[in-house]
Write a protein that holds these residues in place. Sequence first.
Motif, PDB file in Angstrom:
ATOM      1  N   TRP A  15       0.173   5.604   0.222  1.00 50.99           N
ATOM      2  CA  TRP A  15      -0.772   6.706   0.374  1.00 50.99           C
ATOM      3  C   TRP A  15      -0.020   8.030   0.304  1.00 50.99           C
ATOM      4  CZ3 TRP A  15      -0.776   2.597   3.940  1.00 50.99           C
ATOM      5  CH2 TRP A  15      -1.921   1.785   3.953  1.00 50.99           C
TER       6      TRP A  15
ATOM      7  N   TYR B  59      -5.779  -2.995   3.636  1.00 44.83           N
ATOM      8  CA  TYR B  59      -4.963  -2.039   4.393  1.00 44.83           C
ATOM      9  C   TYR B  59      -5.646  -0.685   4.347  1.00 44.83           C
ATOM     10  CZ  TYR B  59      -1.859  -5.873   3.345  1.00 44.83           C
ATOM     11  OH  TYR B  59      -1.334  -7.129   3.217  1.00 44.83           O
TER      12      TYR B  59
ATOM     13  N   ALA C  83       0.834  -1.204   0.000  1.00 40.91           N
ATOM     14  CA  ALA C  83       0.000   0.000   0.000  1.00 40.91           C
ATOM     15  C   ALA C  83       0.867   1.251   0.000  1.00 40.91           C
ATOM     16  CB  ALA C  83      -0.923   0.009   1.215  1.00 40.91           C
TER      17      ALA C  83
END
Length: 201
Positions: A30, A99, A28
């Motif tokens: 971000w 996640y 993941a």
Amino acid sequence: MASGDDSPIFEDDESPPYSLEKMADLVAVWDVALSDGIHKIEFEHGTTSGKRVVYVDGKEEIRKEWMFKLVGKETFCVGAAKTKATINIDAISGFAYEYTLEINGKSLKKYMENRSKTTNTWVLHLDGEDLRVVLEKDTMDVWCNGKKMETAGEFVDDGTETHFSIGSHDCYIKAVSSGKRKEGIIHTLIVDDREILESSS
């Protein structure tokens, strides 16, 4: 003698170099816009090794090896204001995981929606440099490219002005009432007597 197609299994069984290993476990990424800038959060989750690694802006914040419990959470801080962030690891089915990132206890989406109500952001180009100016409406703190600015507040006829400098440039954020309850106060950034349009990030 085995033919070329029957290559032995152990040939590819060497552990890959670190960079490949890192990419394989990266699950993941971000981008989080805070007052001091946009921060990249990366999360590695080795579901076979139980490894958990959190990177903030490319710097390792947390590393845990051989975690037997594959679900759970990792909490760490992001940015100059040490904003609390939590990655939640949840099993969805079998060996599939989800996640999610929380900032200050809110989902990233909720946090960003709330943030757009509590901050104003302007992006401008000055002296050959890209600048990101952020006003935190609740504290009236002003940030420029990750640095909290020295400011001076001043009352004027139709509202307030928060003055600061970027290099040799005089800047201020003018706050005036919109006259409408729903809109509230309108904030405008003025640099060298020129109005800067607000950015969406």
